[in-house]
Design an enzyme around this catalytic site. Structure first.
Site, PDB file in Angstrom:
ATOM      1  CG  ASN A   1      -0.231  -0.108   2.511  1.00  0.00           C
ATOM      2  OD1 ASN A   1       0.555   0.755   2.880  1.00  0.00           O
ATOM      3  ND2 ASN A   1      -0.486  -1.195   3.243  1.00  0.00           N
TER       4      ASN A   1
ATOM      5  CG  ASP B   1      -7.019  -5.201   6.080  1.00  0.00           C
ATOM      6  OD1 ASP B   1      -6.517  -5.221   7.221  1.00  0.00           O
ATOM      7  OD2 ASP B   1      -7.573  -4.186   5.601  1.00  0.00           O
TER       8      ASP B   1
ATOM      9  CE  LYS C   1       8.759 -11.884 -14.781  1.00  0.00           C
ATOM     10  NZ  LYS C   1       9.617 -11.100 -15.700  1.00  0.00           N
TER      11      LYS C   1
ATOM     12  CG  PHE D   1      -2.825   5.662  13.469  1.00  0.00           C
ATOM     13  CD1 PHE D   1      -2.826   6.896  12.828  1.00  0.00           C
ATOM     14  CD2 PHE D   1      -2.028   5.505  14.590  1.00  0.00           C
ATOM     15  CE1 PHE D   1      -2.052   7.941  13.290  1.00  0.00           C
ATOM     16  CE2 PHE D   1      -1.241   6.534  15.062  1.00  0.00           C
ATOM     17  CZ  PHE D   1      -1.245   7.766  14.409  1.00  0.00           C
TER      18      PHE D   1
ATOM     19  CE  LYS E   1      -8.332  -0.321  13.427  1.00  0.00           C
ATOM     20  NZ  LYS E   1      -7.528   0.246  12.317  1.00  0.00           N
TER      21      LYS E   1
ATOM     22  CE  LYS F   1      -9.860  -4.314  14.443  1.00  0.00           C
ATOM     23  NZ  LYS F   1      -8.905  -4.261  13.329  1.00  0.00           N
TER      24      LYS F   1
END
Length: 402
Positions: free
Chosen positions: A209, A279, A289, A323, A337, A341
């Site tokens: 990301n 995730d 490859k 975060f 969240k 959590k």
């Protein structure tokens, strides 16, 4: 916080040197032992005799003027200081310090001292905004130097703008405030995760990301400045760890980060998960490859282990903060969240907002603690954001103990 402190005052060659006289006097009146080092150019603006009379100590200018043959003067002064203040700090002095130059008494002492160093710049408004000066200040900030920003107003050159040396009272209060804050996390073990993870497809390809790691690194550096023992677990990033007191552990995948965070979790007092962990990962990976084929290529994905969820489930004494990087309904998702959590705080980050994305140097967040008290931290540098987050965490930990 200045009573009975050994304070080294470095005065460089600018017209604002006259304000350093008042600073010397006020520090002395508040019980500090002040010794002044002047550059040769500073002595053209103010007589060394003035500082000697105000501080009741000899004034140092020449590196080779060894007043006591039993001591090396610049090392003795560097070791003596509890606090060092550079006021005024010219563009020239800032540039020398940022590049490790030691060509006079003041810069030589600055390379040797282990004391806290506070820099109060004073210069023309355009000089202050010059990219070279800004880059030098940014480098010194990452090294742990502390800046007392100049004020706005009429400058000696005739310009009106930012560049005036702050008033002596403001400089002293800034030093006192920081001295109070720097022990805020003393004795605490802080564990922080940062950056992205990479989920391998084959030896060439991986999923990742846009996280740069800058927010997590800022948290680690600011926690170290506040006296914490810091462990930073980071995915693959190009950011360097500036503070050598930070223990850095490099990982690659979500599984690596899960294992490392759990390894350090039991002994940690504060845990902040700032990393953007994948995730999902490819269900099947390849040792060679994958060659191009006609048509499409479908990669089946599977869930990675939820690091923050598992830490929340195993929480004992730790203050656990996460975060929430969101683009839609960030506050709603952040609150969910926080509860789901078992967190003590959530830092909600709308990454779609201007100036608050992954790769930039600024951010804007909302801090929410477990009592659902909300604090908006508006757009500013990631280091400033990090410091405020850590001070809020410290406050909430103290509240939990009361």
């Amino acid at each position: 916080m200045v009573l009975n402190k050994n304070i080294l005052l470095g005065v460089s060659g600018g017209i604002a040197a006259y304000k350093a006289c008042a600073l010397t006097s006020k520090l002395t009146q508040q019980g500090a032992d002040v010794k002044v080092i002047m550059t040769e150019n500073a002595a053209k603006f103010v007589s060394p005799l003035t500082f000697q009379a105000l501080s009741r100590n000899p004034v140092h200018i020449d590196t080779f003027d060894e007043k006591d043959p039993a001591k090396v003067a610049h090392i003795d002064l560097a070791d003596w200081a509890d606090i060092t203040i550079l006021a005024p700090a010219t563009a020239n002095l800032i540039g020398k310090v940022a590049n490790g130059i030691a060509d006079d008494m003041l810069t030589t002492v600055l390379l040797a001292t282990q004391s806290s160093v506070y820099i109060a710049p004073a210069m023309n408004v355009h000089m202050y905004a010059h990219p070279g000066v800004m880059e030098n200040m940014q480098r010194l900030d990452t090294w742990g130097y502390h800046f007392i920003e100049p004020g706005d107003g009429y400058l000696a050159c005739g310009y009106v703008g930012k560049g005036r040396l702050e008033e002596p009272e403001t400089i002293i209060e800034a030093v006192k405030t920081h001295q109070n804050n720097r022990a805020e996390l003393s004795g605490k073990k802080v564990l922080i995760s940062a950056g992205p993870t990479q989920e391998k497809v084959d030896p060439i390809r991986f999923f990742t990301n846009h996280s740069s790691g800058k927010m997590g690194f800022a948290l680690a550096e600011e926690a170290a400045k506040l006296g914490a023992e810091v462990t930073l677990v980071t995915g693959p990033v190009s950011v360097e760890t500036q503070n050598k007191q930070i223990k850095r552990v490099d990982v690659v995948s979500a599984a690596d980060m899960y294992e490392t965070m759990h390894k350090h979790y039991p002994s940690s007092d504060i845990v902040i998960k700032a990393a953007a962990v994948a995730d999902y990962r490819p269900k099947q990976t390849f040792s060679e490859k994958m060659k191009k084929q006609s048509g499409g290529w479908r990669v089946e994905m599977e869930r990675t282990q939820d690091i923050l969820q598992s830490l929340g489930e195993q929480k004992t004494h730790q203050f656990l903060a996460g975060f929430a990087a969101e683009t839609t309904n960030p506050i709603e998702y952040g609150f969910n969240k926080l509860k789901k959590k078992n967190l003590d705080a959530i830092i909600i980050n709308d990454v779609a907002a201007e100036g608050a994305g992954f790769a930039g140097d600024t951010n804007a967040v909302t801090y929410v603690n477990k009592t659902e008290e909300t604090k908006d931290i508006t757009l500013r540098s990631k280091h400033d954001i990090a410091k405020e987050i850590l001070l809020l965490i410290s406050r909430d930990m103290k509240d939990d103990m009361n």
